[in-house]
Design a protein around this motif. Structure first.
Motif, PDB file in Angstrom:
ATOM      1  N   SER A 275       0.831  -1.210   0.000  1.00  0.00           N
ATOM      2  CA  SER A 275       0.000   0.000   0.000  1.00  0.00           C
ATOM      3  C   SER A 275       0.864   1.258   0.000  1.00  0.00           C
ATOM      4  O   SER A 275       0.639   2.173  -0.802  1.00  0.00           O
ATOM      5  N   SER A 276       1.858   1.292   0.903  1.00  0.00           N
ATOM      6  CA  SER A 276       2.709   2.489   0.985  1.00  0.00           C
ATOM      7  C   SER A 276       3.447   2.708  -0.330  1.00  0.00           C
ATOM      8  O   SER A 276       3.531   3.841  -0.829  1.00  0.00           O
TER       9      SER A 276
ATOM     10  N   ARG B 278       4.917  -3.315  11.165  1.00  0.00           N
ATOM     11  CA  ARG B 278       3.513  -3.240  11.590  1.00  0.00           C
ATOM     12  C   ARG B 278       3.438  -2.751  13.047  1.00  0.00           C
ATOM     13  O   ARG B 278       2.610  -1.918  13.390  1.00  0.00           O
TER      14      ARG B 278
HETATM   15  N1  LIG Z   1      10.527  -0.228   2.668  1.00  0.00           N
HETATM   16  C1  LIG Z   1       9.986   0.032   3.855  1.00  0.00           C
HETATM   17  N2  LIG Z   1      10.764   0.315   4.908  1.00  0.00           N
HETATM   18  C2  LIG Z   1      10.248   0.521   6.136  1.00  0.00           C
HETATM   19  N3  LIG Z   1       8.928   0.493   6.420  1.00  0.00           N
HETATM   20  C3  LIG Z   1       8.105   0.225   5.411  1.00  0.00           C
HETATM   21  C4  LIG Z   1       8.575  -0.035   4.082  1.00  0.00           C
HETATM   22  N4  LIG Z   1       7.513  -0.289   3.284  1.00  0.00           N
HETATM   23  C5  LIG Z   1       6.421  -0.207   4.082  1.00  0.00           C
HETATM   24  N5  LIG Z   1       6.779   0.115   5.342  1.00  0.00           N
HETATM   25  C6  LIG Z   1       5.881   0.221   6.504  1.00  0.00           C
HETATM   26  O1  LIG Z   1       5.440  -1.111   6.767  1.00  0.00           O
HETATM   27  C7  LIG Z   1       4.080  -1.107   7.187  1.00  0.00           C
HETATM   28  C8  LIG Z   1       3.269  -2.022   6.263  1.00  0.00           C
HETATM   29  O2  LIG Z   1       3.249  -1.437   4.984  1.00  0.00           O
HETATM   30  P1  LIG Z   1       1.958  -1.500   4.065  1.00  0.00           P
HETATM   31  O3  LIG Z   1       0.712  -1.265   4.855  1.00  0.00           O
HETATM   32  O4  LIG Z   1       2.234  -0.614   2.914  1.00  0.00           O
HETATM   33  O5  LIG Z   1       2.029  -3.038   3.647  1.00  0.00           O
HETATM   34  P2  LIG Z   1       0.971  -3.891   2.830  1.00  0.00           P
HETATM   35  O6  LIG Z   1       1.760  -4.891   2.066  1.00  0.00           O
HETATM   36  O7  LIG Z   1       0.072  -3.023   2.047  1.00  0.00           O
HETATM   37  O8  LIG Z   1       0.172  -4.570   4.017  1.00  0.00           O
HETATM   38  P3  LIG Z   1      -1.248  -5.333   3.971  1.00  0.00           P
HETATM   39  O9  LIG Z   1      -1.098  -6.438   3.008  1.00  0.00           O
HETATM   40  O10 LIG Z   1      -1.430  -5.854   5.364  1.00  0.00           O
HETATM   41  O11 LIG Z   1      -2.263  -4.309   3.578  1.00  0.00           O
HETATM   42  C9  LIG Z   1       3.637   0.359   7.165  1.00  0.00           C
HETATM   43  O12 LIG Z   1       3.769   0.886   8.457  1.00  0.00           O
HETATM   44  C10 LIG Z   1       4.639   1.035   6.240  1.00  0.00           C
HETATM   45  O13 LIG Z   1       4.833   2.395   6.537  1.00  0.00           O
END
Ligand SMILES: Nc1ncnc2c1ncn2[C@@H]1O[C@H](COP(=O)(O)OP(=O)(O)OP(=O)(O)O)[C@@H](O)[C@H]1O
Ligand SMILES: Nc1ccn([C@H]2C[C@H](O)[C@@H](COP(=O)(O)O)O2)c(=O)n1
Length: 230
Positions: free
Chosen positions: A17-18, A157
């Motif tokens: 997502s990020s 997380r």
């Molecule tokens: N490369 C990175 N380095 C450090 N922190 C990160 C990085 N990428 C994402 N994050 C952090 O990790 C956490 C999880 O990221 P995100 O919600 O984007 O993952 P996701 O794959 O979309 O999760 P989900 O599948 O549960 O929705 C968030 O707090 C985000 O800010």
């Protein structure tokens, strides 16, 4: 011309997502969080008292659920049956039930149809989920499969939610692992890397570095598309 699609898949908490929001903002594209759509469906079914372990009941009840996604990466929105559920869908009750709901084939058919409609209406879009490169948009011009070590995912997380005690981090790690297993082993379009997806391991990369890597893959494709549109 069909819109350029950037497909971003990977396991829970890998940063999809990020990264997707960052890439969409940088490139002026729309953004679709397909996980939020499955979560919103799950929220609605729980509101209706549906037993999410009962696949037939889930399949029947999902026909009545109306999901609407807003695709502005600066302010994405998600509604279920007219309710803004952006906060409610991140709660533990939905998180614990969503993998059960999303393995039901009828739920997936409905979500995939909605996702393809959002893609078709867009001017170019970053779509993130589990089956975007394999099923939703197999002809996407850019496909990325994002991974990170389980420990890094749990720690990120925990930093996000503030639940940082050893017990809480370990409970988060277990919840991520449980969803990975269900998401990868279901019969209907499981979590999988498309053969032509680029694998990015973000364990030791900052968010900006991951966004940069995806933007580098997408820029030539977008330049090509705008050249062809002239
Ligand atoms: N490369 C990175 N380095 C450090 N922190 C990160 C990085 N990428 C994402 N994050 C952090 O990790 C956490 C999880 O990221 P995100 O919600 O984007 O993952 P996701 O794959 O979309 O999760 P989900 O599948 O549960 O929705 C968030 O707090 C985000 O800010
Ligand atoms: N394309 C997708 C997106 C999501 N899911 C399921 C599997 C996840 O456990 C759940 C929630 O997704 P998240 O918000 O954690 O990205 O939704 C799926 O099956 N297919």
């Amino acid at each position: 011309m069909s819109p350029v699609v950037i497909a971003l898949d990977g396991p829970s908490g890998s940063g999809k997502s990020s990264t997707a929001r960052g890439v969409a903002s940088r490139l002026g594209l729309a953004y679709l969080d397909t996980g939020a759509m499955y979560r919103a469906t799950t929220w609605a079914l729980l509101q209706h008292g549906v037993d999410v372990e009962d696949a037939d009941a889930v399949a029947a009840a999902c026909e009545r659920v109306v999901i609407e996604s807003g695709t502005d990466p600066a302010a994405p929105t998600i509604h279920a049956d007219g309710h803004d559920v952006s906060v409610a869908i991140r709660g533990q009750e939905v998180t614990d039930a969503v993998s059960q709901v999303s393995r039901v084939p009828r739920v997936r058919e409905r979500m995939v149809a909605l996702q393809r409609a959002e893609i078709a209406e867009s001017h170019g879009i970053v779509v993130e989920g589990r089956d975007i490169g394999t099923t939703v948009a197999p002809r996407a011009e850019v496909k990325v499969y994002l991974v990170a070590d389980p420990a890094a995912r749990a720690a990120r997380r925990a930093a996000e939610t503030g639940e940082q005690s050893a017990e809480q981090v370990s409970a988060t790690a277990e919840s991520l692992a449980r969803r990975d297993v269900i998401d990868s082993s279901r019969t209907a379009s499981p979590l999988a890397k498309a053969d032509d997806a680029v694998l990015i391991d973000s364990t030791t990369l900052s968010l900006d570095e991951v966004v940069d890597a995806v933007v580098r893959l997408a820029e030539p494709v977008l330049a090509d598309a705008s050249e062809r549109a002239r």
